[in-house]
Motif scaffolding. Sequence first.
Motif, mmCIF file in Angstrom:
data_model
loop_
_atom_site.group_PDB
_atom_site.id
_atom_site.type_symbol
_atom_site.label_atom_id
_atom_site.label_comp_id
_atom_site.label_asym_id
_atom_site.label_seq_id
_atom_site.Cartn_x
_atom_site.Cartn_y
_atom_site.Cartn_z
ATOM 1 N N ILE A 136 0.848 -1.188 0.000
ATOM 2 C CA ILE A 136 0.000 0.000 0.000
ATOM 3 C C ILE A 136 0.886 1.241 0.000
ATOM 4 C CG2 ILE A 136 -1.798 1.294 1.213
ATOM 5 C CD1 ILE A 136 -2.706 -1.354 2.455
ATOM 6 N N PHE A 137 0.697 2.086 -1.009
ATOM 7 C CA PHE A 137 1.441 3.341 -1.120
ATOM 8 C C PHE A 137 0.596 4.470 -0.546
ATOM 9 C CE2 PHE A 137 2.267 7.223 -3.645
ATOM 10 C CZ PHE A 137 3.590 7.432 -3.295
ATOM 11 N N HIS A 138 1.163 5.211 0.416
ATOM 12 C CA HIS A 138 0.476 6.342 1.043
ATOM 13 C C HIS A 138 0.897 7.625 0.329
ATOM 14 C CE1 HIS A 138 -1.079 4.149 4.659
ATOM 15 N NE2 HIS A 138 -0.114 3.321 4.296
ATOM 16 N N MET A 139 -0.060 8.263 -0.347
ATOM 17 C CA MET A 139 0.253 9.422 -1.163
ATOM 18 C C MET A 139 0.708 10.618 -0.344
ATOM 19 S SD MET A 139 -2.859 9.274 -3.944
ATOM 20 C CE MET A 139 -2.421 10.901 -4.552
ATOM 21 N N GLU A 140 0.221 10.758 0.886
ATOM 22 C CA GLU A 140 0.515 11.951 1.673
ATOM 23 C C GLU A 140 1.982 12.047 2.060
ATOM 24 O OE1 GLU A 140 -2.305 11.447 4.790
ATOM 25 O OE2 GLU A 140 -3.871 12.590 3.748
ATOM 26 N N ASP A 141 2.592 10.899 2.391
ATOM 27 C CA ASP A 141 3.994 10.945 2.830
ATOM 28 C C ASP A 141 4.928 10.075 1.981
ATOM 29 O OD1 ASP A 141 3.257 8.399 3.613
ATOM 30 O OD2 ASP A 141 3.231 8.846 5.750
ATOM 31 N N GLY A 142 4.388 9.366 0.977
ATOM 32 C CA GLY A 142 5.217 8.559 0.102
ATOM 33 C C GLY A 142 5.681 7.245 0.700
ATOM 34 N N GLU A 143 5.176 6.902 1.872
ATOM 35 C CA GLU A 143 5.568 5.656 2.530
ATOM 36 C C GLU A 143 4.881 4.459 1.879
ATOM 37 O OE1 GLU A 143 7.794 5.155 5.046
ATOM 38 O OE2 GLU A 143 8.337 7.272 4.795
ATOM 39 N N ILE A 144 5.594 3.308 1.876
ATOM 40 C CA ILE A 144 5.031 2.065 1.353
ATOM 41 C C ILE A 144 4.822 1.095 2.513
ATOM 42 C CG2 ILE A 144 5.436 0.055 -0.111
ATOM 43 C CD1 ILE A 144 6.902 1.842 -2.040
ATOM 44 N N GLU A 145 3.587 0.659 2.663
ATOM 45 C CA GLU A 145 3.210 -0.267 3.738
ATOM 46 C C GLU A 145 3.132 -1.687 3.181
ATOM 47 O OE1 GLU A 145 -0.803 -1.262 6.380
ATOM 48 O OE2 GLU A 145 -0.585 0.699 5.401
ATOM 49 N N THR A 146 3.803 -2.604 3.835
ATOM 50 C CA THR A 146 3.751 -3.995 3.398
ATOM 51 C C THR A 146 2.533 -4.677 4.007
ATOM 52 O OG1 THR A 146 5.151 -4.711 5.238
ATOM 53 C CG2 THR A 146 6.247 -4.145 3.158
ATOM 54 N N THR A 147 2.052 -5.716 3.342
ATOM 55 C CA THR A 147 0.964 -6.541 3.876
ATOM 56 C C THR A 147 1.464 -7.976 3.993
ATOM 57 O OG1 THR A 147 0.016 -7.247 1.758
ATOM 58 C CG2 THR A 147 -0.652 -5.082 2.588
ATOM 59 N N GLU A 148 0.632 -8.824 4.568
ATOM 60 C CA GLU A 148 1.008 -10.230 4.718
ATOM 61 C C GLU A 148 0.551 -11.075 3.536
ATOM 62 O OE1 GLU A 148 -0.514 -11.573 8.434
ATOM 63 O OE2 GLU A 148 0.796 -10.269 9.626
ATOM 64 N N ILE A 149 0.089 -10.418 2.471
ATOM 65 C CA ILE A 149 -0.425 -11.139 1.309
ATOM 66 C C ILE A 149 0.689 -11.299 0.287
ATOM 67 C CG2 ILE A 149 -2.232 -11.252 -0.441
ATOM 68 C CD1 ILE A 149 -3.805 -9.221 1.251
ATOM 69 N N GLY A 150 1.150 -12.524 0.102
ATOM 70 C CA GLY A 150 2.199 -12.813 -0.860
ATOM 71 C C GLY A 150 1.721 -13.798 -1.912
ATOM 72 N N ASN A 151 2.558 -14.004 -2.922
ATOM 73 C CA ASN A 151 2.244 -14.933 -4.027
ATOM 74 C C ASN A 151 0.917 -14.612 -4.701
ATOM 75 O OD1 ASN A 151 3.537 -17.028 -1.665
ATOM 76 N ND2 ASN A 151 4.619 -16.780 -3.602
ATOM 77 N N ALA A 152 0.532 -13.329 -4.708
ATOM 78 C CA ALA A 152 -0.728 -12.919 -5.327
ATOM 79 C C ALA A 152 -0.513 -12.657 -6.813
ATOM 80 C CB ALA A 152 -1.277 -11.673 -4.653
ATOM 81 N N ILE A 153 -1.474 -13.071 -7.614
ATOM 82 C CA ILE A 153 -1.423 -12.807 -9.055
ATOM 83 C C ILE A 153 -2.457 -11.768 -9.479
ATOM 84 C CG2 ILE A 153 -0.480 -15.078 -9.584
ATOM 85 C CD1 ILE A 153 -3.294 -15.956 -10.394
ATOM 86 N N TYR A 154 -3.376 -11.440 -8.563
ATOM 87 C CA TYR A 154 -4.426 -10.465 -8.868
ATOM 88 C C TYR A 154 -5.027 -9.989 -7.551
ATOM 89 C CZ TYR A 154 -8.801 -8.408 -10.559
ATOM 90 O OH TYR A 154 -9.832 -7.553 -10.814
#
Length: 366
Positions: free
Chosen positions: A216-234
């Motif tokens: 997840i990219f936060h537009m206000e501060d440019g930070e990128i938040e990781t999630t626990e969702i991996g191996n996703a194709i869509y």
Amino acid sequence: MKKGLCLIAMLIFVLYGCAEQKNPPSVQPDMEESFDIAEEPFEPPSPHVFKADPSKFHFIADWLTDTQILYVEKNDGFYTVNYFDIETGESGLVYEDESFIIDVLVHPSGDYLLIHTSEHPTTAAIKIVGKDGAVQHQVEIDSTELGIEWNRTDPKKILFTAFHEDWSYDLFVFDGNDDSLSIVELDDPFPKWAGENRIMTLSFRGHPLDGGDIEIFHMEDGEIETTEIGNAIYFDVLEDSIVSVQSVDAGAFAYTIRKLDGTVAFGWTLPAVSNYSEWIVPSIEWLDEKSLIVIGAEKSGQLDEMESGFNMYFFEKGNSELIIKGLDAGPIKCSPSAKYCLSGYSSDELIDVEAKEKLKWIKFDN
């Protein structure tokens, strides 16, 4: 004696007359009959068929309302956006433009249209139009192909992916609050909005067939938040819910509905589809945060070998229902309440979701 006999006769006559009044001639009573009347089952009226002129017709665009379908024609040098009501048979003009119309989108609020036009192969002009046909915002972008992701919450915010002739791309954010157009540096050319100021992306570390990590990219501060969702194709997002698709193995896709905080709501599996070098995930349409309409393959395999081997399903809170079989892999477009859906690569088939029927709603007069 005669008087007595006459009196008796008169009494008998009067009593007989009273008895006759107590039992009047039979009439039909105003009440329900004691026997049941068989009623014919209610059948909803068949949708009206739109008779299109192939010399003018351009393409089918989107749903304007639950019963009105938008289509584009070329008339006397103008490209016109019109509607056809499948329940009343009425049609009318919504918008017209001198430029070539490439696409028309309707915002989920139903209050705005996005008109994608072009006068040159390497330039796109985008106009945001109100219900009255007045242009609210306009922006031009250099591109040969344009990807569009409209913010569900704020119709003034749009993501544009501008592809160039060499298939490089630039990612832009348009903000109609100040009519600004700014570049965003992300590795995913097909990001999705996750609220007003967050953008969700898919980051691939290896081969795309192995899937990637959702961030997840936060537009206000440019930070990128990781999630626990991996191996996703869509993935796709609706408000605070996300549906992700992962390849379990060569034969199955695993679908999972989660909240953005990671809480899992429910999931299911469907046969996997590929196009040799990439996975193909058929259409998904959100109805609300807990229910979706999903196209799934009858069996796993290669896309070009399946033809009409796809089904439409309704998923809600972990329960599934088959709506209809025998569809192709083309995208679906459902009306706001999902009473109807358009299917097929040209959207020429109409699916009545409740009746579970596939119908033709458009006919070309030659």
